[in-house]
Design an enzyme around this catalytic site. Structure first.
Site, mmCIF file in Angstrom:
data_model
loop_
_atom_site.group_PDB
_atom_site.id
_atom_site.type_symbol
_atom_site.label_atom_id
_atom_site.label_comp_id
_atom_site.label_asym_id
_atom_site.label_seq_id
_atom_site.Cartn_x
_atom_site.Cartn_y
_atom_site.Cartn_z
ATOM 1 C CB CYS A 1 -45.691 -27.140 2.297
ATOM 2 S SG CYS A 1 -45.907 -25.367 1.990
ATOM 3 C CG HIS B 1 -46.413 -25.629 7.193
ATOM 4 N ND1 HIS B 1 -45.417 -24.752 7.540
ATOM 5 C CD2 HIS B 1 -46.557 -25.532 5.848
ATOM 6 C CE1 HIS B 1 -44.981 -24.136 6.449
ATOM 7 N NE2 HIS B 1 -45.645 -24.589 5.422
ATOM 8 C CB SER C 1 -45.538 -20.552 5.845
ATOM 9 O OG SER C 1 -45.829 -20.372 4.477
ATOM 10 C CG HIS D 1 -44.459 -15.401 6.615
ATOM 11 N ND1 HIS D 1 -43.672 -14.338 6.243
ATOM 12 C CD2 HIS D 1 -44.793 -16.028 5.463
ATOM 13 C CE1 HIS D 1 -43.535 -14.336 4.930
ATOM 14 N NE2 HIS D 1 -44.192 -15.351 4.433
ATOM 15 C CB CYS E 1 -42.201 -23.779 4.591
ATOM 16 S SG CYS E 1 -43.277 -22.772 3.546
#
Ligand SMILES: NC(=O)c1ccc[n+]([C@@H]2O[C@H](COP(=O)([O-])OP(=O)(O)OC[C@H]3O[C@@H](n4cnc5c(N)ncnc54)[C@H](O)[C@@H]3O)[C@@H](O)[C@H]2O)c1
Ligand SMILES: [Zn+2]
Ligand SMILES: [Zn+2]
Length: 370
Positions: free
Chosen positions: A167, A61, A42, A45, A40
């Site tokens: 997710c 995650h 994220s 990031h 992902c």
């Protein structure tokens, strides 16, 4: 025990795949053998500094695996159960869980720290504690996680695709269905067709939107959007604005959903301008937390009754939604196999993230080796 894991030591570093120590499960915790982990944006990031965790941290995650062992007092799962992890744990009894907002569970407070609910860590390396992102750390062959992060799923699902409902799928799908509340006949515009946005396309289509307009500068993303429910695809917000004007006789879109990788003022303003009076814009993508990325004319918001809202985990209840989405997949109403562009070994994780940044993947997935 030992487990191979991808660790991030600080901002602007690569994932470091090393062998770390893993403690056995304590009260309310389980040992999980991860079979698959989704790449992902994220996690990326964390590398840019757009999400600030406690370092060092084991990434990942979006994860699915099999329960190997349970600690004292665990009732939600047992050894052998197949599990998709929720990136927000749900305790079941805080204010938010008990009012149908499990995605906002108070246990989520430490997901960037990565400690377990008792405040301690199960991953260690040369005497240092390592967190697991979102209290998971799915970029590890094995992890010890809270039972509150586990959602049992049917044994016959292939975990290398089911992992996506941890997710990307609920976040995108729920951005359309729950947060934007797409209704039959709506005109919906979605900015950014990655692992999240493609599922906003699927959600908007399934909820009965008349028009689903997918905006992405990359042609491979637009092609996939067309296959999974977009009625129109364009490469820029400007083109979307013209198209929406034509399609709605100048009224505007009913809903706008922002699922770009790094949200900025321009895309937020484009979404705001694209919606009609009384319309809703949902912001799902993340942004540099030090910047004010939502800068809007308040008078227009007031006089045109526009709604602007954020959403976490697609405003879904993970314990219910993860199973429901897999049932829709089984019924052929939700596509998952098409979303996995490429699989990687854990050792190839940096290549996987490079491919994400190069725009090659809808979703890359790590298949763990044991
Ligand atoms: N709110 C939540 O609960 C939640 C959960 C997971 C991920 N996220 C966030 O959602 C965002 C998307 O994640 P992803 O994994 O799908 O990322 P991704 O990198 O797979 O996809 C992002 C897409 O946006 C496109 N894009 C970039 N700028 C654009 C623009 N101005 N207009 C149109 N398209 C543009 C890119 O070409 C790319 O296809 C990230 O910020 C991620 O952190 C939020
Ligand atoms: Zn995610
Ligand atoms: Zn709770």
């Amino acid at each position: 025990m030992k487990t191979k894991a991808a660790v991030l030591w600080g901002v602007h570093q690569d994932w470091d795949v090393i062998e770390v120590d893993l403690d056995p499960p304590k009260d309310g915790e389980v040992l999980i053998r991860f079979e698959a982990a989704g790449l992902c944006h994220s996690d990326e990031h964390l590398r840019h500094g757009d999400l600030v965790p406690r370092f060092p941290i084991v990434g990942g995650h979006e994860g699915a695996g099999v329960i190997e062992e349970v600690g004292p007092g665990v009732t939600r799962v047992k050894p052998g159960d197949h599990v998709v992890c929720s990136f927000i744990p749900s305790c079941g009894h805080c204010r938010f869980c008990s009012t149908g907002h499990q995605n906002l569970c108070d246990m989520g407070a430490t997901i960037m720290d990565g400690c377990l609910p008792d405040g301690t860590y199960r991953f260690h390396y040369q005497g240092q504690d390592l967190g697991g992102l979102c209290m998971l750390g799915t970029f590890s062959q094995y992890a010890v996680i809270s039972e509150a992060s586990c959602v049992k799923v049917d044994d016959d699902f292939d975990l290398s695709t089911a992992v996506l409902v941890g997710c990307g799928v609920p976040t995108g799908w729920g951005s359309a269905v729950h947060a934007a509340e797409v209704e039959p006949g709506d005109t919906v515009v979605i900015y950014g067709i990655g692992g999240i946005g493609i599922n906003a396309v699927q959600g908007a289509h399934f909820a009965g939107a008349k028009e689903v307009i997918a905006v992405d500068p990359l042609s491979n993303k637009r092609e996939m959007a067309s296959q999974l429910g977009a009625t129109h695809t364009v490469s820029s917000a400007e083109e979307a604005a013209t198209l929406i004007g034509d399609l709605t006789r100048g009224v505007g879109a009913d809903k706008a959903i922002v699922t770009v990788d790094i949200v900025n003022e321009a895309v937020v303003q484009a979404g705001f301008n694209a919606i009609r009076k009384g319309g809703t814009m949902v912001i799902t993508g993340l942004a540099d937390p030090s910047k004010y990325t939502v800068q809007l004319p308040g008078a227009v918001m007031t006089l045109f009754e526009k709604t602007v809202k954020g959403t976490l985990f697609g405003s879904s209840n993970p314990v219910y939604e993860i199973g429901k989405l897999l049932d829709l997949y089984r019924a052929g109403l939700l596509k998952l196999d098409e979303l996995v562009t490429k699989t990687y070994t854990l050792d190839e994780i940096n290549q996987g993230y490079q491919d994400l940044l190069d725009g090659k993947n809808i979703r890359g997935v790590i298949i763990h080796e044991h």
